[in-house]
Each structure stands twice: as C-alpha cells, then as structure tokens.
Design an enzyme around this catalytic site. Structure first.
Site, PDB file in Angstrom:
ATOM      1  N   GLU A 259       0.846  -1.201   0.000  1.00 23.97           N
ATOM      2  CA  GLU A 259       0.000   0.000   0.000  1.00 23.97           C
ATOM      3  C   GLU A 259       0.880   1.249   0.000  1.00 23.97           C
ATOM      4  O   GLU A 259       1.810   1.334   0.797  1.00 23.97           O
ATOM      5  CB  GLU A 259      -0.891   0.010   1.247  1.00 23.97           C
TER       6      GLU A 259
ATOM      7  N   GLU B 250      -8.665   1.661  -4.465  1.00 23.41           N
ATOM      8  CA  GLU B 250      -9.784   1.345  -3.568  1.00 23.41           C
ATOM      9  C   GLU B 250     -10.555   2.609  -3.196  1.00 23.41           C
ATOM     10  O   GLU B 250      -9.947   3.607  -2.788  1.00 23.41           O
ATOM     11  CB  GLU B 250      -9.243   0.652  -2.302  1.00 23.41           C
TER      12      GLU B 250
END
Ligand code: KIV
Length: 278
Positions: free
Chosen positions: A117, A184
């Site tokens: 991430e 996302e």
C-alpha cells in the site's frame, strides 16, 4: 498441472480491453473453489485480519500469519496468480527490510507476487523488490493500513490535491516496475482517467467499471461476514445464513436421533458382531 496466469497475460488483457478478475482467499478450500471458478488472481489480503482472525483492522496482521495462510492458498490453487499482501510494517521501515520480507512471502508460500500500500513514499521499497525479480502490485486510494491517517474508511480523491497525488503515485509505481495497481474507494471518473493514462492494469474495488479489472473480498461476496458491508460490495450469495440453517438442521437431527442414518454407519453383520463381542 495448469499454467498459472502471469503478469504478461494481465497486461495483454488490458491491451485487448479484457477485464481481469481478482478475489481474496485465505485457505486451501477457498483457494481451490476460487481457482476452479476461473478467477485470474487470488489475493491473500491482509483483510485476513478482519474476516478470518477477528481483529478490528488490518494493522495487527503479522508476516507469519500471512505466510501461514499464503501456503494454504498456493496449495489450493493451480491457474490463478497468487498475490500476497505485505502486512503493516513489513515494508515501511526501509528498502532492505521490505526486500527481505517480500522474499520470505514468495519463497515460503510459493506465491507469484506481493502487494504493497502506498505511492511515492514507498517507491524505494517497490524498486528494491522489483529489482530482485519479484512482481509487485501497488494499492492506492483507501489504503486500510493507513486508516488512522486517513481518518476512517472514506472515499479518496474527491479533492484536487489527493487526486493529483494519486495520479502521480500510480505513474511512479508504473515507472518503478509495478505490474498492476489496486485503486480502492475512488470516484469512478478519477479511476477511469487513471486507468486510461497508464499501461499497467488498474484493478478497482469501489472504483467503478472503467478500471481494467475488479477485486473483492471473498467473505463479502459470499455473505460470510456480517459486521459491515461497504457500499461497493455486491453480495452474490448468502452463505452465512445458509450455513446457520444447515447447522441448525444438524443440531436438530442429532438431538432427535435422525443423524447418523443407516447410510452413515459401518455395519459388521450379526455373526461378526457376535464373535467380536464374545
Ligand atoms: O486486504 C485486502 O483484502 C485488500 C483488498 C480489499 C484489495 O487489500
């Protein structure tokens, strides 16, 4: 043994305008099912922490837990590419540690790729892992490992500054050699714009259908996790309710002496039992 999907296949799919599919799995049976259904990529997500291990977020998930579940998923799959999430603090400290931990995830599980991430702030770690020959998938937008900093599980990229940084981060990941990136909880127009400006596949979760593919969490799709359901989830089955009904039937039948039935028992025959108990 079937051939697994490769990063090359995924890039070709994007070029041809074909969508890629990805779903999480955390154990052998789930992986077998997902693989047999024809999913391109299985993500051993650190969502493991919430939907399997009962943690309140993904931050508590350890490298050992990821490896334990990753091994089972690799054993259960044949054709899907298996992508391992790098858990919180396994890649943020420095490039060497990131590389060492990515190496463990690949070597000990047999998975094909890792996912991290973040954008420019982790780019050295991404380069180090890619340089070692390990395929890297990025993850931007709502990055659950930074939930504290983001102030909750919120849509990302609604304001200019965040949107601009996201565009820059995806480009940086592409240049660093990432083979794909997950976006996302991003407005679909921004996700679509990003997908159209990079050559690597953009896999959306809550980011609209302009992305090059979609990823969801197994437990959300199957209706196995009832604590919350994000707006972007489509639940295709209601397994939790089916399972509760099945378990209730089992309890009832055991209590009432209906289970086990004749077909579930082993019969010795009258003579044999006589001799046995003599
Ligand atoms: O951990 C996970 O399951 C993920 C997906 C939500 C993309 O990162």
């Amino acid at each position: 043994m079937a051939k697994r999907i490769t990063t090359f296949d995924l890039r070709q799919k994007k070029q041809k305008g074909e969508k890629s599919t990805m779903l999480t799995a955390y154990d052998y049976s789930q992986a077998k099912t997902v693989d047999e259904a024809g999913i391109d990529m299985i993500l051993v997500g650190d969502s493991l922490g919430m939907v399997v291990l009962g943690y309140k977020d993904t931050l508590s998930v350890t490298l050992e837990e990821m490896i334990h579940h990753g091994k089972a998923v690799v054993r259960g799959s044949q054709s899907s590419m298996v992508v391992m999430d790098m858990p919180f603090m396994s890649y943020q400290v420095n490039r060497d540690e990131a590389l060492k931990n990515a190496g463990r995830l690949i070597q000990e599980t047999g998975a094909q790729a890792v996912k991290l991430e973040g954008g420019t702030e982790i780019i050295e770690a991404v380069k180090g892992i890619v340089d070692a020959g390990i395929p890297v998938m990025g993850h931007l937008g709502l990055t659950p490992q930074s939930v504290g900093q983001l102030g909750g599980y919120k849509v990302q990229g609604k304001d200019k500054e965040v949107a601009k940084k996201m565009v820059k981060d995806v480009k940086a990941l592409e240049e660093a050699g990432a083979f794909a990136v997950v976006l996302e909880c991003v407005p679909w127009q921004l996700a679509g714009f990003i997908a159209s400006t990079v050559s690597i596949p953009v896999i959306g979760i809550g980011a609209g259908k302009e992305c090059d593919g979609q990823v969801l969490v197994f437990h959300d799709v199957m209706g196995l996790f009832d604590e919350f359901r994000p707006k972007f989830v489509k639940q295709y089955l209601n397994l939790r309710e089916n399972m509760i009904e099945g378990i209730k039937d089992y309890v009832k039948e055991v209590k009432e002496g209906q289970f086990p039935g004749k077909e579930h028992i082993f019969d010795l025959g009258e003579e044999d039992i006589k001799q046995l108990l003599e």
